[in-house]
Design a protein around this motif. Structure first.
Motif, PDB file in Angstrom:
ATOM      1  N   UNK A  91     -28.266   9.696  57.497  1.00 19.06           N
ATOM      2  CA  UNK A  91     -29.147   8.535  57.388  1.00 19.06           C
ATOM      3  C   UNK A  91     -30.571   8.966  57.073  1.00 19.06           C
ATOM      4  N   UNK A  92     -31.257   8.129  56.326  1.00 19.91           N
ATOM      5  CA  UNK A  92     -32.678   8.315  56.028  1.00 19.91           C
ATOM      6  C   UNK A  92     -33.415   7.047  56.433  1.00 19.91           C
ATOM      7  N   UNK A  93     -34.583   7.206  57.010  1.00 23.64           N
ATOM      8  CA  UNK A  93     -35.354   6.061  57.491  1.00 23.64           C
ATOM      9  C   UNK A  93     -36.108   5.353  56.378  1.00 23.64           C
ATOM     10  N   UNK A  94     -36.293   6.044  55.245  1.00 21.93           N
ATOM     11  CA  UNK A  94     -37.050   5.452  54.148  1.00 21.93           C
ATOM     12  C   UNK A  94     -36.726   6.193  52.852  1.00 21.93           C
ATOM     13  N   UNK A  95     -37.277   5.710  51.754  1.00 20.74           N
ATOM     14  CA  UNK A  95     -36.984   6.301  50.456  1.00 20.74           C
ATOM     15  C   UNK A  95     -37.455   7.739  50.326  1.00 20.74           C
ATOM     16  N   UNK A  96     -38.629   8.042  50.864  1.00 18.99           N
ATOM     17  CA  UNK A  96     -39.154   9.408  50.782  1.00 18.99           C
ATOM     18  C   UNK A  96     -38.249  10.381  51.538  1.00 18.99           C
ATOM     19  N   UNK A  97     -37.798   9.980  52.711  1.00 24.36           N
ATOM     20  CA  UNK A  97     -36.892  10.821  53.487  1.00 24.36           C
ATOM     21  C   UNK A  97     -35.559  11.005  52.758  1.00 24.36           C
ATOM     22  N   UNK A  98     -35.087   9.957  52.110  1.00 25.99           N
ATOM     23  CA  UNK A  98     -33.839  10.052  51.345  1.00 25.99           C
ATOM     24  C   UNK A  98     -33.961  11.111  50.254  1.00 25.99           C
ATOM     25  N   UNK A  99     -35.090  11.136  49.551  1.00 24.50           N
ATOM     26  CA  UNK A  99     -35.290  12.145  48.498  1.00 24.50           C
ATOM     27  C   UNK A  99     -35.335  13.554  49.062  1.00 24.50           C
TER      28      UNK A  99
END
Length: 103
Positions: free
Chosen positions: A6-14
């Protein structure tokens, strides 16, 4: 039966995608820090992710065209049931080629 990161936001996903190559990316179009569209544009530029399947899960049907343009394999509008999500993941995994661009 899936491993979920899981990622909390788009930046973390990247950041996660820079180190890992998941089989399926489930992404919302409205996220903090970076939108789903911004993340998908960056994903297109990452050769290691060219075979990754994309499932867009959003509350906004207006993003269907954008998701299609960004080569999403499945497009779901919230709210959905877990079974619908699992079916979309399964269908995306069965896709052998990237989706065709919109007409």
């Amino acid at each position: 039966g899936y491993t979920v990161i899981a990622a909390a936001n788009g930046a973390e996903a990247l950041k996660i995608l820079a180190d890992q190559t998941p089989d399926v990316l489930i992404i919302d179009m409205m996220m903090p820090m970076l939108s789903g569209e911004a993340v998908l544009k960056r994903v297109e530029q990452m050769p290691a992710l060219k075979n990754m399947r994309i499932v867009v899960l959003t509350a906004y049907p207006k993003f269907r065209e954008t998701a299609t343009t960004m080569k999403a394999h499945q497009f779901l509008v919230k709210p959905i049931t877990p079974d619908v999500l699992l079916d979309a993941i399964s269908a995306a995994l069965k896709t052998t080629v990237p989706p065709a661009p919109p007409n």
